[in-house]
Design a protein around this motif. Structure first.
Motif, PDB file in Angstrom:
ATOM      1  N   TRP A 228       0.860  -1.179   0.000  1.00  0.00           N
ATOM      2  CA  TRP A 228       0.000   0.000   0.000  1.00  0.00           C
ATOM      3  C   TRP A 228       0.900   1.234   0.000  1.00  0.00           C
ATOM      4  N   TYR A 229       0.383   2.357  -0.481  1.00  0.00           N
ATOM      5  CA  TYR A 229       1.220   3.547  -0.733  1.00  0.00           C
ATOM      6  C   TYR A 229       2.436   3.203  -1.610  1.00  0.00           C
ATOM      7  N   PRO A 230       2.224   2.467  -2.719  1.00  0.00           N
ATOM      8  CA  PRO A 230       3.385   2.093  -3.550  1.00  0.00           C
ATOM      9  C   PRO A 230       4.084   3.321  -4.143  1.00  0.00           C
ATOM     10  N   LEU A 231       3.310   4.411  -4.315  1.00  0.00           N
ATOM     11  CA  LEU A 231       3.899   5.640  -4.877  1.00  0.00           C
ATOM     12  C   LEU A 231       4.146   6.657  -3.768  1.00  0.00           C
ATOM     13  N   GLY A 232       4.233   6.157  -2.549  1.00  0.00           N
ATOM     14  CA  GLY A 232       4.475   7.061  -1.417  1.00  0.00           C
ATOM     15  C   GLY A 232       3.319   8.018  -1.212  1.00  0.00           C
ATOM     16  N   HIS A 233       2.124   7.601  -1.674  1.00  0.00           N
ATOM     17  CA  HIS A 233       0.926   8.444  -1.568  1.00  0.00           C
ATOM     18  C   HIS A 233       1.155   9.790  -2.255  1.00  0.00           C
ATOM     19  N   GLY A 234       1.866   9.756  -3.370  1.00  0.00           N
ATOM     20  CA  GLY A 234       2.098  10.977  -4.149  1.00  0.00           C
ATOM     21  C   GLY A 234       3.248  11.828  -3.613  1.00  0.00           C
ATOM     22  N   ASN A 235       4.078  11.260  -2.723  1.00  0.00           N
ATOM     23  CA  ASN A 235       5.218  11.990  -2.139  1.00  0.00           C
ATOM     24  C   ASN A 235       6.145  12.545  -3.236  1.00  0.00           C
TER      25      ASN A 235
ATOM     26  N   LYS B 142       9.083   6.511 -19.709  1.00  0.00           N
ATOM     27  CA  LYS B 142       7.956   6.220 -18.823  1.00  0.00           C
ATOM     28  C   LYS B 142       7.846   7.358 -17.818  1.00  0.00           C
ATOM     29  N   ASN B 143       6.789   7.377 -16.989  1.00  0.00           N
ATOM     30  CA  ASN B 143       6.755   8.387 -15.931  1.00  0.00           C
ATOM     31  C   ASN B 143       7.318   7.801 -14.624  1.00  0.00           C
ATOM     32  N   ALA B 144       7.530   8.672 -13.659  1.00  0.00           N
ATOM     33  CA  ALA B 144       8.185   8.250 -12.410  1.00  0.00           C
ATOM     34  C   ALA B 144       7.400   7.127 -11.721  1.00  0.00           C
ATOM     35  N   GLY B 145       6.074   7.268 -11.721  1.00  0.00           N
ATOM     36  CA  GLY B 145       5.234   6.247 -11.089  1.00  0.00           C
ATOM     37  C   GLY B 145       5.442   4.886 -11.735  1.00  0.00           C
ATOM     38  N   GLN B 146       5.564   4.863 -13.051  1.00  0.00           N
ATOM     39  CA  GLN B 146       5.749   3.588 -13.757  1.00  0.00           C
ATOM     40  C   GLN B 146       7.096   2.941 -13.414  1.00  0.00           C
ATOM     41  N   ILE B 147       8.115   3.766 -13.220  1.00  0.00           N
ATOM     42  CA  ILE B 147       9.431   3.226 -12.839  1.00  0.00           C
ATOM     43  C   ILE B 147       9.333   2.574 -11.452  1.00  0.00           C
TER      44      ILE B 147
ATOM     45  N   SER C  60       1.522  -4.586  -6.169  1.00  0.00           N
ATOM     46  CA  SER C  60       1.311  -3.169  -5.829  1.00  0.00           C
ATOM     47  C   SER C  60      -0.142  -2.759  -6.056  1.00  0.00           C
ATOM     48  N   LEU C  61      -0.575  -1.799  -5.257  1.00  0.00           N
ATOM     49  CA  LEU C  61      -1.962  -1.313  -5.303  1.00  0.00           C
ATOM     50  C   LEU C  61      -1.975   0.197  -5.453  1.00  0.00           C
ATOM     51  N   PRO C  62      -1.549   0.684  -6.638  1.00  0.00           N
ATOM     52  CA  PRO C  62      -1.523   2.133  -6.835  1.00  0.00           C
ATOM     53  C   PRO C  62      -2.935   2.693  -6.944  1.00  0.00           C
ATOM     54  N   LYS C  63      -3.076   3.919  -6.508  1.00  0.00           N
ATOM     55  CA  LYS C  63      -4.374   4.588  -6.607  1.00  0.00           C
ATOM     56  C   LYS C  63      -4.225   5.790  -7.515  1.00  0.00           C
ATOM     57  N   SER C  64      -5.169   5.954  -8.441  1.00  0.00           N
ATOM     58  CA  SER C  64      -5.200   7.187  -9.214  1.00  0.00           C
ATOM     59  C   SER C  64      -6.629   7.446  -9.657  1.00  0.00           C
ATOM     60  N   THR C  65      -7.026   8.700  -9.606  1.00  0.00           N
ATOM     61  CA  THR C  65      -8.341   9.039 -10.136  1.00  0.00           C
ATOM     62  C   THR C  65      -8.168   9.746 -11.484  1.00  0.00           C
ATOM     63  N   ASN C  66      -6.915   9.827 -11.939  1.00  0.00           N
ATOM     64  CA  ASN C  66      -6.618  10.444 -13.230  1.00  0.00           C
ATOM     65  C   ASN C  66      -6.496   9.319 -14.265  1.00  0.00           C
ATOM     66  N   LEU C  67      -7.326   9.410 -15.328  1.00  0.00           N
ATOM     67  CA  LEU C  67      -7.444   8.306 -16.282  1.00  0.00           C
ATOM     68  C   LEU C  67      -6.112   7.927 -16.929  1.00  0.00           C
ATOM     69  N   GLU C  68      -5.347   8.940 -17.277  1.00  0.00           N
ATOM     70  CA  GLU C  68      -4.076   8.675 -17.968  1.00  0.00           C
ATOM     71  C   GLU C  68      -3.095   7.953 -17.033  1.00  0.00           C
ATOM     72  N   ARG C  69      -3.004   8.426 -15.782  1.00  0.00           N
ATOM     73  CA  ARG C  69      -2.091   7.769 -14.838  1.00  0.00           C
ATOM     74  C   ARG C  69      -2.606   6.375 -14.467  1.00  0.00           C
ATOM     75  N   MET C  70      -3.921   6.250 -14.352  1.00  0.00           N
ATOM     76  CA  MET C  70      -4.525   4.945 -14.053  1.00  0.00           C
ATOM     77  C   MET C  70      -4.114   3.933 -15.128  1.00  0.00           C
TER      78      MET C  70
ATOM     79  N   GLY D 241      -1.574   4.251 -17.248  1.00  0.00           N
ATOM     80  CA  GLY D 241      -0.109   4.134 -17.248  1.00  0.00           C
ATOM     81  C   GLY D 241       0.397   3.200 -16.170  1.00  0.00           C
ATOM     82  N   ASN D 242      -0.282   3.180 -15.034  1.00  0.00           N
ATOM     83  CA  ASN D 242       0.222   2.396 -13.902  1.00  0.00           C
ATOM     84  C   ASN D 242       0.163   0.887 -14.117  1.00  0.00           C
ATOM     85  N   ILE D 243      -0.558   0.437 -15.186  1.00  0.00           N
ATOM     86  CA  ILE D 243      -0.463  -1.002 -15.518  1.00  0.00           C
ATOM     87  C   ILE D 243       0.304  -1.211 -16.829  1.00  0.00           C
TER      88      ILE D 243
HETATM   89  P1  A2P Z   1      -3.806  11.097  -9.034  1.00  0.00           P
HETATM   90  O1  A2P Z   1      -5.039  10.445  -8.452  1.00  0.00           O
HETATM   91  O2  A2P Z   1      -4.030  12.521  -9.401  1.00  0.00           O
HETATM   92  O3  A2P Z   1      -3.199  10.273 -10.137  1.00  0.00           O
HETATM   93  P2  A2P Z   1      -0.465   5.798  -3.657  1.00  0.00           P
HETATM   94  O4  A2P Z   1      -1.031   4.803  -4.616  1.00  0.00           O
HETATM   95  O5  A2P Z   1       0.959   5.502  -3.249  1.00  0.00           O
HETATM   96  O6  A2P Z   1      -1.368   6.076  -2.480  1.00  0.00           O
HETATM   97  O7  A2P Z   1      -0.343   7.189  -4.451  1.00  0.00           O
HETATM   98  C1  A2P Z   1      -1.478   7.827  -4.914  1.00  0.00           C
HETATM   99  C2  A2P Z   1      -1.117   9.236  -5.281  1.00  0.00           C
HETATM  100  O8  A2P Z   1      -0.158   9.227  -6.344  1.00  0.00           O
HETATM  101  C3  A2P Z   1      -2.296  10.021  -5.770  1.00  0.00           C
HETATM  102  O9  A2P Z   1      -2.121  11.339  -5.285  1.00  0.00           O
HETATM  103  C4  A2P Z   1      -2.170   9.972  -7.282  1.00  0.00           C
HETATM  104  O10 A2P Z   1      -2.703  11.145  -7.840  1.00  0.00           O
HETATM  105  C5  A2P Z   1      -0.676   9.894  -7.489  1.00  0.00           C
HETATM  106  N1  A2P Z   1      -0.292   9.100  -8.668  1.00  0.00           N
HETATM  107  C6  A2P Z   1      -0.876   7.981  -9.123  1.00  0.00           C
HETATM  108  N2  A2P Z   1      -0.207   7.477 -10.177  1.00  0.00           N
HETATM  109  C7  A2P Z   1       0.836   8.297 -10.390  1.00  0.00           C
HETATM  110  C8  A2P Z   1       1.904   8.313 -11.347  1.00  0.00           C
HETATM  111  N3  A2P Z   1       2.015   7.378 -12.279  1.00  0.00           N
HETATM  112  N4  A2P Z   1       2.808   9.333 -11.258  1.00  0.00           N
HETATM  113  C9  A2P Z   1       2.684  10.288 -10.324  1.00  0.00           C
HETATM  114  N5  A2P Z   1       1.700  10.338  -9.407  1.00  0.00           N
HETATM  115  C10 A2P Z   1       0.793   9.352  -9.425  1.00  0.00           C
END
Ligand code: A2P
Length: 282
Positions: A183-190, A208-213, A225-235, A237-239
């Motif tokens: 959980w928090y695989p992307l550091g919760h957006g850190n 690729k983007n940082a999240g994908q790396i 990993s259980l990444p969260k995104s509400t942004n379609l493009e990042r969602m 990209g994350n797979i």
């Molecule tokens: P967003 O919803 O705008 O994409 P975690 O999964 O570690 O909790 O992290 C979630 C946070 O990381 C959200 O704020 C999300 O914002 C952001 N996020 C998700 N995917 C990516 C990505 N590929 N690159 C950068 N930020 C991302």
């Protein structure tokens, strides 16, 4: 979607869509439906997220066969103890509107843990749950509970990313063939993580983007990993992380970013007290 094998021979999609903090009655429904359309086949929810009903509805409305989707949910502390846990499992099945849950976890390592675990073990025998696991379990809490378990957990879902690598815990879990889930695989957006020099330079190299790396690194570490995104493009990209491979040297460079410190310490008694007091129903 690439899969990992669990210690009970079941498989689990390597990346799941996490719905923590997404509200019910609309937003979780929309996000889950979008994730399924984007190609996710693994949704991670929990009774305490209070959005299991939206997840269930989105899965029904997606038109995708139930057996192609891997659902994880979790039992909250309020429902621990053998009898309460049986009710908690029934409530999750009802809210998710499904005959079985693929993976059900004990959300936090406190209270009448082993009573709840026994109810989970019975639900496996009854076919209501396929696999059972644990979450936020530290080396300490593992040592406290492990001898009371008949079925070994398949996973331990904990905070995990390049800054929080849980090295000691991983060793103990590996000895028991328990796979880690992040959980928090992307550091919760850190930003410090997502803008880290090494991560950014690898993103440039692989286009690729940082999240994908980060998610690719987690995958190559054998962690779900259980990444969260509400942004379609990042969602999407994350797979999209299965068409390149980090070298051993690059894996090591990311490994060197570990701070050894999680942001959430489950062994801290203040956290235990706060979570034990959190009620999700009457
Ligand atoms: P967003 O919803 O705008 O994409 P975690 O999964 O570690 O909790 O992290 C979630 C946070 O990381 C959200 O704020 C999300 O914002 C952001 N996020 C998700 N995917 C990516 C990505 N590929 N690159 C950068 N930020 C991302």
């Amino acid at each position: 979607m690439e899969k990992f094998k669990l210690n009970n021979a079941q498989t689990i999609p390597a990346v799941g869509f996490g719905v923590f903090l997404i509200p019910n009655n609309g937003p979780t429904y929309e996000a889950t439906l979008a994730a399924l359309k984007a190609g996710y086949r693994h949704i991670d929810t929990a009774a305490a997220y209070m959005n299991e009903t939206d997840v269930g509805k989105a899965i029904k409305d997606s038109g995708i066969d139930r057996n192609e989707i891997f659902i994880t949910s979790k039992l909250w502390l309020q429902d621990y103890g053998y009898e309460n846990a049986k009710k908690g499992i029934a409530n999750s099945l009802k809210a998710l509107d499904t005959d079985y849950i693929d993976l059900y976890l004990l959300h936090q390592p406190y209270g009448d843990y082993l009573g709840a675990w026994k109810a989970l073990e019975e639900a496996v025998a009854e076919g209501k749950i396929k696999s059972i696991g644990i979450s936020n379990v530290t080396v300490n809490s593992w040592n406290k509970f492990k001898d009371g378990m008949t079925i070994m957990p398949v996973v331990n879902q904990v905070e995990f990313n390049p800054f929080t690598q849980q090295k000691e815990l991983r060793k103990v879990m590996a000895e028991n063939d328990i796979r880690l889930e992040a959980w928090y695989p992307l550091g919760h957006g850190n930003k410090d993580l997502l803008e880290n020099e090494i991560i950014v330079s690898l993103a440039r190299k692989y286009n690729k983007n940082a999240g994908q790396i980060i998610l690719r690194w987690i995958y190559q570490e054998g962690v779900i990993s259980l990444p969260k995104s509400t942004n379609l493009e990042r969602m999407r990209g994350n797979i999209d992380i299965f068409d390149f491979e980090l070298t051993d040297e690059e894996m090591k460079a990311i490994e060197a970013l570990d701070t050894g410190k999680p942001t959430h310490d489950p062994d801290n008694q203040i956290n235990e007290k706060r979570l034990m007091e959190m009620k999700i129903h009457n």
